[in-house]
Structures are given as C-alpha cells and as structure tokens.
Design a protein around this motif. Sequence first.
Motif, PDB file in Angstrom:
ATOM      1  N   ARG A 101       0.834  -1.213   0.000  1.00  0.00           N
ATOM      2  CA  ARG A 101       0.000   0.000   0.000  1.00  0.00           C
ATOM      3  C   ARG A 101       0.862   1.253   0.000  1.00  0.00           C
ATOM      4  N   SER A 102       1.917   1.239   0.790  1.00  0.00           N
ATOM      5  CA  SER A 102       2.810   2.392   0.846  1.00  0.00           C
ATOM      6  C   SER A 102       3.508   2.608  -0.493  1.00  0.00           C
ATOM      7  N   LEU A 103       3.919   1.518  -1.123  1.00  0.00           N
ATOM      8  CA  LEU A 103       4.586   1.617  -2.427  1.00  0.00           C
ATOM      9  C   LEU A 103       3.650   2.195  -3.479  1.00  0.00           C
ATOM     10  N   ILE A 104       2.418   1.717  -3.511  1.00  0.00           N
ATOM     11  CA  ILE A 104       1.454   2.216  -4.494  1.00  0.00           C
ATOM     12  C   ILE A 104       1.151   3.692  -4.258  1.00  0.00           C
ATOM     13  N   GLU A 105       1.023   4.086  -2.997  1.00  0.00           N
ATOM     14  CA  GLU A 105       0.774   5.499  -2.689  1.00  0.00           C
ATOM     15  C   GLU A 105       1.926   6.373  -3.169  1.00  0.00           C
ATOM     16  N   GLN A 106       3.153   5.921  -2.965  1.00  0.00           N
ATOM     17  CA  GLN A 106       4.307   6.700  -3.422  1.00  0.00           C
ATOM     18  C   GLN A 106       4.344   6.774  -4.942  1.00  0.00           C
ATOM     19  N   CYS A 107       3.987   5.672  -5.601  1.00  0.00           N
ATOM     20  CA  CYS A 107       3.959   5.688  -7.068  1.00  0.00           C
ATOM     21  C   CYS A 107       2.882   6.640  -7.587  1.00  0.00           C
ATOM     22  N   ASP A 108       1.740   6.663  -6.916  1.00  0.00           N
ATOM     23  CA  ASP A 108       0.659   7.561  -7.340  1.00  0.00           C
ATOM     24  C   ASP A 108       1.057   9.027  -7.191  1.00  0.00           C
ATOM     25  N   ASP A 109       1.883   9.313  -6.194  1.00  0.00           N
ATOM     26  CA  ASP A 109       2.324  10.692  -5.968  1.00  0.00           C
ATOM     27  C   ASP A 109       3.507  11.082  -6.858  1.00  0.00           C
ATOM     28  N   HIS A 110       4.067  10.109  -7.550  1.00  0.00           N
ATOM     29  CA  HIS A 110       5.237  10.355  -8.408  1.00  0.00           C
ATOM     30  C   HIS A 110       4.807  10.186  -9.868  1.00  0.00           C
ATOM     31  N   GLU A 111       4.919  11.229 -10.643  1.00  0.00           N
ATOM     32  CA  GLU A 111       4.469  11.167 -12.037  1.00  0.00           C
ATOM     33  C   GLU A 111       5.234  10.105 -12.809  1.00  0.00           C
ATOM     34  N   VAL A 112       4.490   9.224 -13.469  1.00  0.00           N
ATOM     35  CA  VAL A 112       5.123   8.163 -14.250  1.00  0.00           C
ATOM     36  C   VAL A 112       5.937   8.781 -15.388  1.00  0.00           C
ATOM     37  N   SER A 114       8.720  10.480 -14.867  1.00  0.00           N
ATOM     38  CA  SER A 114       9.556  11.589 -14.389  1.00  0.00           C
ATOM     39  C   SER A 114      10.903  11.117 -13.870  1.00  0.00           C
ATOM     40  N   GLY A 115      11.121   9.803 -13.906  1.00  0.00           N
ATOM     41  CA  GLY A 115      12.443   9.283 -13.600  1.00  0.00           C
ATOM     42  C   GLY A 115      12.569   8.654 -12.227  1.00  0.00           C
ATOM     43  N   TYR A 116      13.804   8.504 -11.830  1.00  0.00           N
ATOM     44  CA  TYR A 116      14.186   7.771 -10.624  1.00  0.00           C
ATOM     45  C   TYR A 116      13.662   8.444  -9.356  1.00  0.00           C
ATOM     46  N   SER A 117      13.230   7.608  -8.393  1.00  0.00           N
ATOM     47  CA  SER A 117      12.818   8.084  -7.068  1.00  0.00           C
ATOM     48  C   SER A 117      13.477   7.193  -6.020  1.00  0.00           C
ATOM     49  N   SER A 118      14.311   7.780  -5.185  1.00  0.00           N
ATOM     50  CA  SER A 118      15.005   6.993  -4.168  1.00  0.00           C
ATOM     51  C   SER A 118      14.017   6.417  -3.153  1.00  0.00           C
ATOM     52  N   GLY A 119      12.967   7.185  -2.814  1.00  0.00           N
ATOM     53  CA  GLY A 119      11.981   6.707  -1.867  1.00  0.00           C
ATOM     54  C   GLY A 119      11.244   5.480  -2.375  1.00  0.00           C
ATOM     55  N   ILE A 120      10.841   5.526  -3.648  1.00  0.00           N
ATOM     56  CA  ILE A 120      10.131   4.391  -4.235  1.00  0.00           C
ATOM     57  C   ILE A 120      11.034   3.175  -4.335  1.00  0.00           C
ATOM     58  N   GLU A 121      12.260   3.376  -4.742  1.00  0.00           N
ATOM     59  CA  GLU A 121      13.140   2.218  -4.922  1.00  0.00           C
ATOM     60  C   GLU A 121      13.574   1.632  -3.577  1.00  0.00           C
ATOM     61  N   LYS A 123      11.508   1.516  -1.067  1.00  0.00           N
ATOM     62  CA  LYS A 123      10.308   0.761  -0.713  1.00  0.00           C
ATOM     63  C   LYS A 123      10.224  -0.528  -1.526  1.00  0.00           C
ATOM     64  N   ILE A 124      10.680  -0.489  -2.783  1.00  0.00           N
ATOM     65  CA  ILE A 124      10.724  -1.711  -3.595  1.00  0.00           C
ATOM     66  C   ILE A 124      11.651  -2.737  -2.964  1.00  0.00           C
ATOM     67  N   ARG A 125      12.814  -2.306  -2.527  1.00  0.00           N
ATOM     68  CA  ARG A 125      13.756  -3.235  -1.896  1.00  0.00           C
ATOM     69  C   ARG A 125      13.181  -3.809  -0.598  1.00  0.00           C
ATOM     70  N   GLU A 126      12.447  -2.979   0.141  1.00  0.00           N
ATOM     71  CA  GLU A 126      11.820  -3.474   1.356  1.00  0.00           C
ATOM     72  C   GLU A 126      10.780  -4.541   1.033  1.00  0.00           C
ATOM     73  N   LEU A 127       9.968  -4.303  -0.007  1.00  0.00           N
ATOM     74  CA  LEU A 127       8.955  -5.281  -0.408  1.00  0.00           C
ATOM     75  C   LEU A 127       9.611  -6.569  -0.872  1.00  0.00           C
ATOM     76  N   GLU A 128      10.672  -6.468  -1.635  1.00  0.00           N
ATOM     77  CA  GLU A 128      11.376  -7.665  -2.098  1.00  0.00           C
ATOM     78  C   GLU A 128      11.887  -8.490  -0.923  1.00  0.00           C
ATOM     79  N   GLN A 129      12.432  -7.817   0.088  1.00  0.00           N
ATOM     80  CA  GLN A 129      12.967  -8.529   1.248  1.00  0.00           C
ATOM     81  C   GLN A 129      11.853  -9.170   2.068  1.00  0.00           C
ATOM     82  N   LEU A 130      10.774  -8.418   2.292  1.00  0.00           N
ATOM     83  CA  LEU A 130       9.642  -8.967   3.037  1.00  0.00           C
ATOM     84  C   LEU A 130       9.031 -10.155   2.305  1.00  0.00           C
ATOM     85  N   GLY A 131       8.890 -10.027   0.988  1.00  0.00           N
ATOM     86  CA  GLY A 131       8.328 -11.121   0.202  1.00  0.00           C
ATOM     87  C   GLY A 131       9.209 -12.360   0.239  1.00  0.00           C
TER      88      GLY A 131
END
Length: 334
Positions: A101-112, A114-121, A123-131
């Motif tokens: 949910r947090s990842l999707i919210e950050q993606c929604d707030d970041h224009e597709v 517009s490039g790299y986002s350290s916050g989103i990436e 969160k991606i690494r956190e999701l990968e580790q949790l998964g």
Amino acid sequence: TTNTTTTITTMTMATMHRFLPSLLAFAAILAAILPSTSSFSLPTNKLSQPLPTRASTTTTTRSPVSPLGSGAPSDTDSYADDNVVPPVVGSASERVEDCKRSLIEQCDDHEVGSGYSSGIENKIRELEQLGEDAGFGQASSLSGLMSGEWELIYASDDITRSSPFFWAFRRAFPDTSDQIFSITDAIPAPIKMVGPATQTFDIDSNARPVTGTLVSRVKVATLGGVATSMMTTRCSVLNADGLDGLRLKVETTKPEDSTILQKLGPLGEMLNESAPPFPSGEALEQVEPGSSEIVMRTTYCDEGLRVTKNEFRLGEDVFVWKRVKFGSGSTVSL
C-alpha cells in the motif's frame, strides 16, 4: 496369614532388587530418546488455530524481531508461554500488504516517466525482502500470476523504456543507444507525450520449457495530441530463466491505432489493420546477433502488483506494474 504376607513381601522386595538395574537402565534410555523424539512431532496448522485470549496480567517474552520486521518464522523466536501460538504468518502477510500500500501510494504521488525516485526504490527493496522472507510474491516464472494485463505505475527512466524493444535496442547499440534516447527524450510536451504503458502476458507455466507471449503497448502522442498511436511490440516467451526470470525474444514492432489513419475513414482502418509490422527483432539480430533476446527479471509478483527489472541493467531499469485484469495463463501449485 501373617507368615504368608511376610513371604509375599520378601519375594516382592527380592524381585524389585533383581530387576532394579534393568528398570534404571530403561529409564535412562527413555530420558535419552524422548527429547529427540518430541522434536519430530507432527506439524500443526498455525493458520487455522485461533490466537488464545490472554489476561491483561499475562506477559509474553520473545526474541528481537529480525531485520525489516520480517514475519517469517525464525530459529531465534522463542516464547515463554508454550501455549501461545506465534502469529508469524499473519504478521508477515500484514507487513507485506502494508508495504505494498505504501509503495502504491508513493507511485501515485510520483508522475510516471519523471524518472528515478530513491523513496520508491527503497520501498521496492523493502517489499522484495519482506516477500522473500515470508515466501510471498516469489517464483514468478512458474506461479502463473504473470498472465494478464498490467499498467505501468513507476519507471526509473522514460516510459518508453518499459518496452522490451528498447531493452533489446540497448543490446544492439550499447555505445550509442543513450545518445539516441536523449534526443527523443528531450522533445518537450505537448509536442511529444508518452503514456500510459501496458503489458499483456499469456504464459503457459505448465509447459516445459515455459512458453507464451508478451504484448507491450506504449501510447505516444505528438502535435499536442492531434496524432496518437500505440507503439506495440510483440515478444515470444522462449523459456523460464530461473524461478523469477523470463527469456523473451522481440519479434515485431508496429504503431497501432493511429488517429491519423482513423481520420481517413474505412481506408485508414484498412491500412491500420493490414500494414505489416516491422520485424524489429530480425533487424536487431542483423546488427548484433543475440540482441533480440532479453531477460525480464520479476522480483515480486502477486495478484495485484509486479516489480520487473531488465536483467542486463538490474540497478537501472526498474518498473512497477499494477494489474488491470487476470489472464488465462495456466497456474501450477508450488
């Protein structure tokens, strides 16, 4: 009677003295065997057992939580109360869902686009580790969950780079591709507008090797939206590359659903449908043999969210996709 009782007592005592060494030896064997035997008790289904209700005065002691708050069972987890069932599965699922949910919210707030986002990436690494810790979203090549239509919600680069054609193009032109891309990327809006992007998979996960198709579509508009088309790249799935990779071969690329041709009426529709696609895969092979084949690495995929990376640029080409609908691909049990 007294003599008989005395005789029986004497015989009983003699019998006990006779068998006492054997009884002690048997007790020692049981003491050695029982602990190891209990460790092989039948597993219980912790998912189906309700958590017991504990009084407010009861306290539970457990070991420190593993990194990233993983809910996966740990060898170091211990509970003072043996009757308490550790809610590891439920907590793991909750952590994964919260992270998604947090990842999707950050993606929604970041224009597709517009490039790299350290916050989103991050969160991606956190999701990968949790998964990975909890066993969720894994084995994407075989799970069958890749099949269906997906919409791009995050790209670390320009939206067009989500298309496998551009992955293959980089392989064919490793020294000049960035320069070429920078020219088209520099065209400002509204002269050029890109998006949305979708991908549709149809994968037979039961086949060996795994087979299927991928259709990648990126909408491109020019002249302030007067002329639009859907840049469509079609790929074949050659096989699975490990548990989370698919080896794809770029076949063709074609601008479909052109609004310019649609304005020509029936003639335009006929041209739009009958115009042969460009054999982009074959053209790339002539430049660099093997360049038309790429590996799509999907590090997380479940019923609603997918994280995909370019195998040849793992740290640079990162994409997050949200499911639009499910497909007809076969699903295997893992």
